[in-house]
Design a protein around this motif. Structure first.
Motif, PDB file in Angstrom:
ATOM      1  N   TYR A   9       0.997  -1.237   0.043  1.00 53.53           N
ATOM      2  CA  TYR A   9      -0.057   0.126  -0.008  1.00 53.53           C
ATOM      3  C   TYR A   9       0.991   1.238   0.031  1.00 53.53           C
ATOM      4  CZ  TYR A   9      -3.779  -3.041   1.481  1.00 53.53           C
ATOM      5  OH  TYR A   9      -4.699  -4.147   1.583  1.00 53.53           O
ATOM      6  N   ALA A  11       0.333   5.782   0.011  1.00 53.70           N
ATOM      7  CA  ALA A  11      -0.425   7.042  -0.040  1.00 53.70           C
ATOM      8  C   ALA A  11      -0.179   7.634  -1.241  1.00 53.70           C
ATOM      9  CB  ALA A  11      -0.228   7.797   1.277  1.00 53.70           C
ATOM     10  N   ASN A  12       1.119   7.526  -1.786  1.00 56.46           N
ATOM     11  CA  ASN A  12       1.609   8.194  -3.102  1.00 56.46           C
ATOM     12  C   ASN A  12       0.972   7.198  -4.182  1.00 56.46           C
ATOM     13  OD1 ASN A  12       3.054   8.520  -5.667  1.00 56.46           O
ATOM     14  ND2 ASN A  12       4.685   9.590  -4.268  1.00 56.46           N
ATOM     15  N   VAL A  13       0.103   7.843  -4.965  1.00 57.04           N
ATOM     16  CA  VAL A  13      -0.809   7.015  -5.887  1.00 57.04           C
ATOM     17  C   VAL A  13       0.236   6.393  -6.831  1.00 57.04           C
ATOM     18  CG1 VAL A  13      -1.531   9.091  -7.280  1.00 57.04           C
ATOM     19  CG2 VAL A  13      -2.994   6.979  -7.121  1.00 57.04           C
ATOM     20  N   ALA A  16       1.786   3.450  -5.639  1.00 64.38           N
ATOM     21  CA  ALA A  16       1.078   2.444  -5.615  1.00 64.38           C
ATOM     22  C   ALA A  16       0.526   1.665  -6.800  1.00 64.38           C
ATOM     23  CB  ALA A  16      -0.310   2.924  -4.456  1.00 64.38           C
ATOM     24  N   GLN A  53      -3.900   2.777  -2.200  1.00 67.15           N
ATOM     25  CA  GLN A  53      -3.491   3.785  -1.200  1.00 67.15           C
ATOM     26  C   GLN A  53      -3.236   3.166   0.195  1.00 67.15           C
ATOM     27  OE1 GLN A  53      -5.221   7.095  -3.244  1.00 67.15           O
ATOM     28  NE2 GLN A  53      -3.426   7.989  -2.987  1.00 67.15           N
TER      29      GLN A  53
END
Ligand SMILES: NC(=O)c1ccc[n+]([C@@H]2O[C@H](COP(=O)([O-])OP(=O)(O)OC[C@H]3O[C@@H](n4cnc5c(N)ncnc54)[C@H](OP(=O)(O)O)[C@@H]3O)[C@@H](O)[C@H]2O)c1
Length: 332
Positions: A9, A11-13, A16, A53
């Protein structure tokens, strides 16, 4: 079989997306009350992006196959469900083992919709989530006897279904978008009220229009400051129904006095909870009504492209770059 696996996972798309790989795996066996589905097409929704994410309410142990929605054919089934083999289905899968971005996957019998033979299988890949969400949202406005509604992220597919169903019920819609190009498209398609978030006079225009049309229900898929802007623009006795968090930011700027003195409320909408509150017959009737609308062409998901598993990285990058251009489908 081929499947797409997420290993981390992030958070930085982009990170990901780049962690998605196509791998070979054994075909799973259906467990109790489950069927095995051979994929026709899997949808890509904002919830899938939030999932990879690590920002969605479903967190699977990794590595995991993403994909909550898709269409296909039942090829195997647990005992007691063998009569379903050969049936065409649309489904919503949220178990740890399943995931529709896969040539084969298992689904619980309660998460399936059996399809009418006349249903287009590409449209069926996007049938279980957004059309029902549009239907559920419009029902809230109908119960509140609103004659006009406000919605943001108006270039997306749920807002498209909201417009179709609002028109059918004689309701006006105030559409809010973030890009001028999306506003132009909606105006060309015949939308009467379209506002762009970045316009200098956006807040004033929204307030004037909301009060002129008495828009007492709003559907918010974005959150952040836009929630406050919409809430404050609405007349007294209004409800802001939040169903998405596309901005990734907390809702803000809500006028405290409005909540205390003007009977205005904020609520949440979640498709699964909505479905669980319906009795079984009611849901079957809604499925029938919505399938009919798809077969007649009254409702349709805008699909921009079908991609193969190997194209997943390019496809997802293009989707997140311009979500208003329509859905991408993933096909084996
Ligand atoms: N609660 C539920 O049960 C439920 C069920 C179904 C869907 N949803 C939610 O409904 C929302 C819409 O889904 P969809 O499938 O209709 O989406 P979609 O067709 O993929 O389109 C997304 C739309 O949102 C816009 N958007 C994206 N990020 C935005 C931001 N930060 N600010 C303003 N607009 C933004 C996009 O505009 P651009 O073209 O400018 O990118 C595009 O018009 C999502 O949040 C989804 O998670 C919730």
């Amino acid at each position: 079989m081929k499947t797409i696996l997420l290993s981390n996972y992030s958070a930085n798309v982009l990170r990901a997306i780049l962690s998605l790989k196509v791998v070979d795996k054994d075909i799973p066996e259906p467990g109790k009350d489950e069927v095995l589905v051979k994929l026709h097409a899997a949808a890509v929704n904002p919830s899938d992006i939030a999932f990879i994410q690590g920002g969605y309410n479903i967190v699977k142990p990794l590595p995991a196959t993403p994909g909550f929605e898709g269409s296909g054919t039942i090829v195997e089934a647990a005992s007691g469900l063998k009569n379903l083999i050969g049936k065409k289905i649309s489904c919503f899968v949220q178990n740890d083992e399943g995931g529709t971005w896969s040539e084969y996957f298992t689904v619980h019998k309660d998460d399936l919709i059996l399809l009418d033979d006349r249903m287009d299988m590409d449209q069926a890949a996007c049938f279980t989530v957004n059309p029902f969400t549009g239907y559920g949202l419009i029902n809230i406005a109908l119960m509140r006897e609103s004659t006009a509604v406000i919605q943001n992220a108006a270039g997306g597919q749920v807002p498209g279904f909201v417009r179709t169903l609002a028109k059918e019920n004689g309701m006006e819609v105030i559409n809010i978008v973030r890009k001028p190009a999306t506003a132009e498209r909606l105006v060309k398609e015949g939308c009467k009220h379209v506002l762009t978030e970045q316009d200098a006079d956006f807040k004033e225009k929204l307030k004037t229009l909301a009060r002129e049309l008495n828009a007492t229900t709003a559907f918010d898929a974005v959150g952040g400051v836009l929630s406050g802007n919409i809430f404050n623009a609405m007349p007294g006795d209004s409800e802001l129904v939040v169903y998405g968090g596309l901005s990734g930011k907390p809702m803000s700027g809500i006028d405290t006095m409005d909540v205390i003195f003007n009977d205005k409320i904020v609520s949440g909408f979640n498709l699964i909870d909505w479905k669980n509150e319906l009795d079984k017959n009611e849901f079957v009737e809604i499925v029938e009504e919505l399938q009919q609308k798809f077969i007649n062409g009254e409702m349709k998901t805008n699909i921009r492209e079908s991609i193969q598993f190997e194209d997943i990285v390019r496809g997802l990058k293009e989707y997140i770059g311009n979500m208003s251009s329509g859905k991408i489908l993933i096909k084996p």
